[in-house]
Design an enzyme around this catalytic site. Structure first.
Site, PDB file in Angstrom:
ATOM      1  N   HIS A   1       0.802  -1.238   0.000  1.00 58.06           N
ATOM      2  CA  HIS A   1       0.000   0.000   0.000  1.00 58.06           C
ATOM      3  C   HIS A   1       0.830   1.282   0.000  1.00 58.06           C
ATOM      4  O   HIS A   1       0.284   2.352  -0.280  1.00 58.06           O
ATOM      5  CB  HIS A   1      -0.927   0.050   1.215  1.00 58.06           C
TER       6      HIS A   1
HETATM    7  O1  ZLS Z   1      -2.838  -5.226   2.821  1.00 60.77           O
HETATM    8  O2  ZLS Z   1      -9.837   0.288   7.173  1.00 60.77           O
HETATM    9  C1  ZLS Z   1      -8.876   1.011   7.396  1.00 60.77           C
HETATM   10  C2  ZLS Z   1      -9.020   2.500   7.637  1.00 60.77           C
HETATM   11  C3  ZLS Z   1      -9.749   2.968   8.722  1.00 60.77           C
HETATM   12  C4  ZLS Z   1     -10.520   2.035   9.617  1.00 60.77           C
HETATM   13  C5  ZLS Z   1      -9.661   1.550  10.777  1.00 60.77           C
HETATM   14  N1  ZLS Z   1      -9.181   2.711  11.565  1.00 60.77           N
HETATM   15  C6  ZLS Z   1      -8.389   2.195  12.692  1.00 60.77           C
HETATM   16  C7  ZLS Z   1      -8.388   3.618  10.720  1.00 60.77           C
HETATM   17  C8  ZLS Z   1      -9.219   4.123   9.532  1.00 60.77           C
HETATM   18  C9  ZLS Z   1     -10.238   3.211   7.395  1.00 60.77           C
HETATM   19  N2  ZLS Z   1      -7.631   0.517   7.441  1.00 60.77           N
HETATM   20  C10 ZLS Z   1      -7.361  -0.900   7.297  1.00 60.77           C
HETATM   21  C11 ZLS Z   1      -5.944  -1.085   6.792  1.00 60.77           C
HETATM   22  C12 ZLS Z   1      -5.685  -2.497   6.371  1.00 60.77           C
HETATM   23  C13 ZLS Z   1      -4.254  -2.646   5.897  1.00 60.77           C
HETATM   24  C14 ZLS Z   1      -3.942  -4.009   5.325  1.00 60.77           C
HETATM   25  C15 ZLS Z   1      -2.492  -4.141   4.966  1.00 60.77           C
HETATM   26  C16 ZLS Z   1      -2.161  -5.316   4.054  1.00 60.77           C
HETATM   27  O3  ZLS Z   1      -2.561  -6.527   4.618  1.00 60.77           O
HETATM   28  C17 ZLS Z   1      -0.660  -5.360   3.711  1.00 60.77           C
HETATM   29  C18 ZLS Z   1       0.262  -5.477   4.848  1.00 60.77           C
HETATM   30  C19 ZLS Z   1      -7.588  -1.574   8.579  1.00 60.77           C
HETATM   31  N3  ZLS Z   1      -8.267  -2.711   8.701  1.00 60.77           N
HETATM   32  C20 ZLS Z   1      -8.264  -3.025  10.023  1.00 60.77           C
HETATM   33  C21 ZLS Z   1      -7.585  -2.031  10.675  1.00 60.77           C
HETATM   34  N4  ZLS Z   1      -7.183  -1.156   9.771  1.00 60.77           N
HETATM   35  C22 ZLS Z   1      -7.342  -1.977  12.111  1.00 60.77           C
HETATM   36  C23 ZLS Z   1      -7.896  -2.906  12.949  1.00 60.77           C
HETATM   37  C24 ZLS Z   1      -7.678  -2.860  14.347  1.00 60.77           C
HETATM   38  C25 ZLS Z   1      -6.862  -1.871  14.857  1.00 60.77           C
HETATM   39  C26 ZLS Z   1      -6.413  -1.598  16.246  1.00 60.77           C
HETATM   40  C27 ZLS Z   1      -5.081  -0.968  15.955  1.00 60.77           C
HETATM   41  C28 ZLS Z   1      -5.585  -0.001  14.914  1.00 60.77           C
HETATM   42  C29 ZLS Z   1      -6.615   0.732  15.790  1.00 60.77           C
HETATM   43  C30 ZLS Z   1      -7.183  -0.360  16.698  1.00 60.77           C
HETATM   44  C31 ZLS Z   1      -6.356  -0.947  14.058  1.00 60.77           C
HETATM   45  C32 ZLS Z   1      -6.553  -0.992  12.673  1.00 60.77           C
HETATM   46 ZN    ZN Z   2      -3.842  -7.359   3.398  1.00 60.42          ZN
END
Ligand code: ZLS
Ligand code: ZN
Ligand code: CA
Length: 393
Positions: A146
């Site tokens: 990403h």
């Molecule tokens: O491809 O969905 C999102 C963005 C948000 C929702 C989640 N919040 C925390 C931030 C804003 C819209 N982000 C995804 C990113 C997924 C990345 C995948 C990487 C890869 O596998 C390659 C390495 C996301 N999904 C889940 C989370 N973020 C997430 C879940 C749980 C937590 C804990 C730590 C942080 C906050 C609470 C977090 C993120």
């Molecule tokens: Zn992934």
């Protein structure tokens, strides 16, 4: 002793850095670099190190990172410090410079070292390939698809894949990038939007409003202006919850088979994100270790130089199973290893079941409902076939 032997004239190299694995994104963060330690522990317990060339990878240099990333971004990444106190509730949404410091891409201790080590492994792997010293090179610490030129995104800060592909392009006319992480490989796709020397293909869960990053629709195939040679060179395979091994295998073989025939790549870069497995903390699919591994086997059968990257994967025991099985496929010993985990495996109790291939019932209890009708999968194959009419090797 392990019964694992090195096939004559076929070289696999394995690139890792134990220092990288010690970094922490924070207690609740889903990305656990420790999964790399667990994976290696299983790979070594099976005796596979005796059938590969094993390297402790270097950290990539600033100049190497700058082959893709902007120096403004790298300079900032090199100086930011972890926040001394965790963000309080009133301060959930600060202005993020380069998208750094939010909950997805936190600032943690040793961040710059972690990033440069991930990229160093990927780059070492690519160089073993271009030096003709490896047929398959493995960098499970890479695959951070990403990251953008001047922006962190989705747990990714440095795009080691783009940096490794740029290295491959110094020696090969065309590179095929394939991405089986459950998320869309948007950073790699965007980096090569304007060239016809790289074709990118991502299989992913697609739901623009509810699943990260929300891009990667079937008809997003690269900017289609007249003068863009990269038009039609981005392939997207949007999927829904619950896809099974059989369906995924059918799609993968038919799509990648057609692309290799038409695009005639000189090398393949395969991102093996393990969050597409059933039971993943963030994923939505019903893939088993066998189905995930079948993608690696298919790419290997193409007989081209192959770099394997890691990526996502948020249930460490299943990440370790998948990347162990896929390492065995690279070596070619998959039919000679026991499906029972070796007795002496460190952290063996982490795996819950003692098998390399747990059943869906063992992983999930009740499998997730499959929302991928066969008819839709046929439409996807059809769309890709039509898209490939515009592609000339
Ligand atoms: O491809 O969905 C999102 C963005 C948000 C929702 C989640 N919040 C925390 C931030 C804003 C819209 N982000 C995804 C990113 C997924 C990345 C995948 C990487 C890869 O596998 C390659 C390495 C996301 N999904 C889940 C989370 N973020 C997430 C879940 C749980 C937590 C804990 C730590 C942080 C906050 C609470 C977090 C993120
Ligand atoms: Zn992934
Ligand atoms: Ca993907």
């Amino acid at each position: 002793e392990s019964g694992i032997t090195r096939p004559k004239g076929y070289n696999v190299s394995f690139h890792c850095n134990p220092e990288m694995e010690k970094h922490h994104f924070g207690m609740t963060h889903p990305m656990k670099p420790w999964r790399l330690t667990l994976s290696k522990s299983l790979i070594y317990s099976y005796g596979m190190s005796f059938a590969m060339d094993n390297y402790i990878s270097r950290a990539a240099t600033y100049e190497e990172l700058a082959s893709f990333h902007s120096t403004d971004y790298l300079d900032f990444l090199g100086t930011v410090l972890p926040e001394p106190v965790p963000r309080d509730l009133e301060n959930q949404n600060p202005d993020l410079k380069f998208n750094l410091g939010g909950s997805d891409c936190p600032l943690f201790d040793g961040l710059y070292d972690y990033c440069s080590m991930s990229a160093g492994g990927a780059l070492d792997a690519a160089r073993k390939i271009t030096a003709n010293q490896s047929d398959i090179a493995i960098a499970w610490g890479g695959g951070l698809h990403h990251a953008k030129r001047a922006e962190a995104s989705g747990f990714c800060y440095i795009n080691d894949i783009v940096i490794a592909i740029l290295e491959l392009l110094r020696f090969y006319p065309r590179v095929l990038y394939v991405d089986i992480d459950v998320h869309h490989g948007d950073g790699v796709e965007e980096a090569f939007f304007s060239t016809d020397r790289v074709m990118t293909v991502s299989f992913h869960k697609y739901d623009p409003n509810n699943f990260f990053p929300g891009t990667g629709a079937l008809d997003d195939n690269g900017p289609k202006n007249e003068h863009n040679p990269g038009a039609h060179h981005a392939v997207n395979v949007p999927l829904n919850d619950g896809i099974t091994d059989e369906q995924y295998d059918m799609l993968f073989n038919s799509i990648i088979g057609k692309i290799v025939e038409k695009f005639r790549p000189s090398a393949i870069a395969l991102q093996c994100g393990a969050d597409s497995l059933a039971g993943d903390r963030l994923g939505r699919f019903n893939l088993q270790v066998q189905g995930h591994g079948a993608c690696v086997e298919f790419c290997k059968k193409m007989g081209l130089p192959l770099v394997l990257f890691g990526g996502g994967g948020y249930t460490p025991r299943n990440v370790a199973r998948a990347w162990t099985y896929e390492t065995s496929i690279a070596i070619g010993c998959q039919d000679n290893i026991s499906s029972v985990l070796p007795q002496h495996t460190p952290w063996r109790d982490q795996f819950r079941q003692d098998t390399l291939f747990p059943t869906l019932e063992q992983i999930l209890g009740e499998p997730r409902q499959n929302r991928n009708p066969q008819k839709r999968l046929q439409e996807i194959v059809q769309h890709v076939s039509e898209q490939l009419r515009f592609v000339q090797a």
